[in-house]
Design a protein around this motif. Structure first.
Motif, mmCIF file in Angstrom:
data_model
loop_
_atom_site.group_PDB
_atom_site.id
_atom_site.type_symbol
_atom_site.label_atom_id
_atom_site.label_comp_id
_atom_site.label_asym_id
_atom_site.label_seq_id
_atom_site.Cartn_x
_atom_site.Cartn_y
_atom_site.Cartn_z
ATOM 1 N N TYR A 28 0.982 -1.350 -0.386
ATOM 2 C CA TYR A 28 -0.225 -0.683 0.181
ATOM 3 C C TYR A 28 0.610 1.682 0.536
ATOM 4 N N SER A 65 -4.378 3.278 -3.949
ATOM 5 C CA SER A 65 -3.422 3.564 -3.371
ATOM 6 C C SER A 65 -2.246 3.801 -4.879
ATOM 7 N N GLY A 116 1.036 4.677 1.102
ATOM 8 C CA GLY A 116 0.221 6.066 1.979
ATOM 9 C C GLY A 116 0.052 7.233 1.713
ATOM 10 N N GLU A 117 -0.756 8.373 1.898
ATOM 11 C CA GLU A 117 -0.409 9.800 2.137
ATOM 12 C C GLU A 117 1.037 10.043 2.433
ATOM 13 N N PHE A 133 -2.357 0.603 7.787
ATOM 14 C CA PHE A 133 -3.095 -0.002 6.791
ATOM 15 C C PHE A 133 -2.391 -1.369 7.166
ATOM 16 N N GLU A 149 -0.089 6.726 8.031
ATOM 17 C CA GLU A 149 -1.415 5.771 6.958
ATOM 18 C C GLU A 149 -0.831 4.285 6.731
ATOM 19 N N GLU A 150 -0.183 4.337 5.850
ATOM 20 C CA GLU A 150 0.469 2.399 5.490
ATOM 21 C C GLU A 150 1.073 1.990 6.892
#
Length: 186
Positions: free
Chosen positions: A110, A151, A112-113, A121, A117-118
């Protein structure tokens, strides 16, 4: 026309085609041949790359996949027997991204922003006894797979900043070229 110096690893075969034809395009068959039984993972990643890249830079009809290049010659992987090639390319022919984000795609992870966030997740997956490989390599988790695939559209989020010369937003700059041209070789 604004140009950038880039470095790339190319096989003698590619360089011969460039010498003969003046232009060379990467094909899916080369990826299959290079990666053998692991090719499926690369084709999934490259397919996503192509879909997103085409939104930013028109792909020539003969191109199937990009060639990789770097502003820093130390970033070029020559372990596959390639030759370090120095290129002078119009910036309008280049897509830029963070090499670390591309490695996430290759690991089927993934993007992420941000790092938090990663991690969140990954934590959500872990709570369900999953990881990104299990999700991406099976057909049992379509919602999670879709989130990961979606993503990957973030791969080119820094293209404009890098294009303007601001590398502070990335760990390591990587570039993609839809083709190689003999006139770019230095």
């Amino acid at each position: 026309m604004y140009e950038i110096e880039l470095y790339s690893s190319q096989t003698e075969q590619v360089l011969s085609i460039l010498e003969r034809d003046g232009v060379c395009y990467s094909r899916a068959e080369y990826v299959r041949k290079k990666y053998g039984e692991s090719a499926g993972i690369f084709l999934l990643a490259y397919g996503s790359f192509v879909r997103e890249a085409e939104k930013l830079l028109q792909k020539p009809e003969k191109a199937e996949y990009p060639y990789w290049a770097f502003p820093d010659p130390r970033s070029v992987d020559l372990s596959g027997g390639g030759v370090l090639s120095r290129l002078r390319v119009p910036v309008s022919e280049v897509l830029f991204f963070d090499a670390w984000d591309w490695y996430k795609v290759l690991r089927l992870s993934y993007i992420g922003e941000n790092e938090e966030e990663e991690k969140e997740f990954a934590r959500e997956l872990s709570l369900r006894g999953l990881d990104s490989n299990k999700v991406m390599l099976s057909s049992f988790y379509p919602e999670w797979k879709e989130r990961i695939l979606k993503s990957w559209s973030r791969l080119f989020r820094f293209d404009q900043l890098i294009r303007s010369g601001d590398y502070s937003c990335v760990h390591s700059v990587q570039a993609a070229l839809w083709m190689l041209k003999k006139e770019w070789l230095r």
